[in-house]
Scaffold this active site. Structure first.
Site: not given
Length: 369
Positions: A108, A139-141
């Protein structure tokens, strides 16, 4: 009939689906993909959510429920999206458990506005992890300089991250080394690392799109459709160098796992190219390929399951050198142009999503009245 996806999996590559929406969850499609094809992960993005939430009625009941509590459209989006994320995570939990926490993830994305703010990215990622409440979520960074800084800190804090929008081998090295430093911090602090996990999402087809345009301008069509795979193979070579040797061996003995390269943007944009080009040429151990629905179907049917990701790496280096010699500024393309365009595109997609949800909220409110 043989299932080529299962044969690829046997070679050490995980296949993920680059799609998530309520229909996939409700009609059992995702469950079938997991059971029959061995799909072991899901990636999501604003464009995918916009299609599902804004252009179907599957979210309408949940939409009305959330709107009763808040009219903040970003909060509405997160509430709806995180329901999908949690449900997908539950479906993938058996894969997560079977691989000791190294596969079976749903990704996400952080809000686009945080791409150049390391501290805000860290704070938001920590909050998202707590809000989602599932172990098997990335978590997409984005892979900006600030994203690298945030990633190292998040890894040190035990937040699992999918580093995305990577195009250059140099930036990939930055990411992989930041992961090693983050894991090292945990080991030094006496924190567990056996469930630390991460992927580095290296985008493929967009490189060919950019380089091919330059080759056409230069009259060198003979080199088209080769740069993206060569670039990814060189990144995989760097992966092998970083995750080996005394420093990494010490971390591995403490229970650490490698950060796997993930091949993203693997649907072919040029209809002249085989539809499994970015599948067939990048198969190998400790990798992930996240595919849209059509590429999954094509790969299931006629992919060529062979270990190719570390085949003819010398040829990959030679190709990149030749591109530079004939005047293609590969470094500028992969370190500046594609990153800037990727962040801008993501920002536009996120804004478009919010605008679509605003209209949807108004329509639902009007219908209620």
């Amino acid at each position: 009939m043989s299932n080529k996806l299962r044969e690829i999996e046997a070679l050490g590559q995980s296949i993920w689906i680059d799609n998530l929406n309520r229909q996939l969850l409700d009609d059992g499609t995702l469950a079938d993909l997991i059971e029959q094809d061995g799909i072991s992960g899901v990636t999501s993005n604003p464009t995918i959510f916009e299609k599902g939430m804004g252009h179907s009625d599957r979210y309408d009941d949940a939409f009305r429920e959330v709107l009763a509590d808040t009219t903040d459209i970003q909060a509405v989006f997160e509430n709806l999206a995180l329901r999908d994320i949690r449900d997908a995570a539950d479906l993938l939990r058996p894969s997560f458990d079977a691989t000791d926490g190294q596969d079976g993830f749903v990704s996400f994305e952080l809000p686009a506005a945080l791409a150049f703010d390391a501290q805000a990215s860290i704070e938001k990622a920590v909050r998202l992890k707590e809000t989602i409440g599932k172990d098997n979520v990335f978590i997409k960074v984005p892979g900006t300089a600030e994203g690298v800084e945030a990633f190292e800190e998040l890894t040190g804090r035990g937040v699992n991250v999918n580093m995305t929008l990577l195009f250059s081998v140099e930036r990939y090295r930055d990411i992989a080394e930041a992961y090693v430093r983050g894991v090292s911090r945990r080991v030094e602090a006496g924190e567990p690392v056996d469930r630390a996990a991460s992927v580095a999402s290296f985008f493929v087809s967009r490189v060919d799109t950019k380089v091919d345009a330059e080759l056409e301008r230069l009259g060198r069509e003979d080199l088209r459709g080769k740069a993206a795979v060569a670039n990814a193979k060189i990144a995989y070579e760097a992966f092998g160098e970083i995750f080996s040797g005394p420093e990494w061996d010490k971390l591995a003995q403490a229970g650490a796992h490698v950060q796997r390269p993930l091949w993203a943007s693997t649907s072919t944009k040029n209809p002249d190219y085989p539809d499994t080009l970015y599948v067939d040429d990048l198969i190998g151990p400790d990798t992930v390929n996240t595919m849209p629905d059509a590429t999954i179907e094509a790969a299931r049917d006629h992919a060529t399951p062979e270990r190719t990701v570390d085949r003819d790496v010398e040829g990959a280096h030679a190709l990149m050198a030749e591109l530079r010699e004939i005047g293609v500024d590969v470094e500028d393309i992969v370190t500046r142009q594609l990153v800037d365009e990727g962040v801008e595109s993501f920002s536009k997609s996120y804004q478009s999503l919010l605008e679509t949800l605003e209209r949807k909220a108004s329509e639902l409110a009007g219908a209620a009245r």
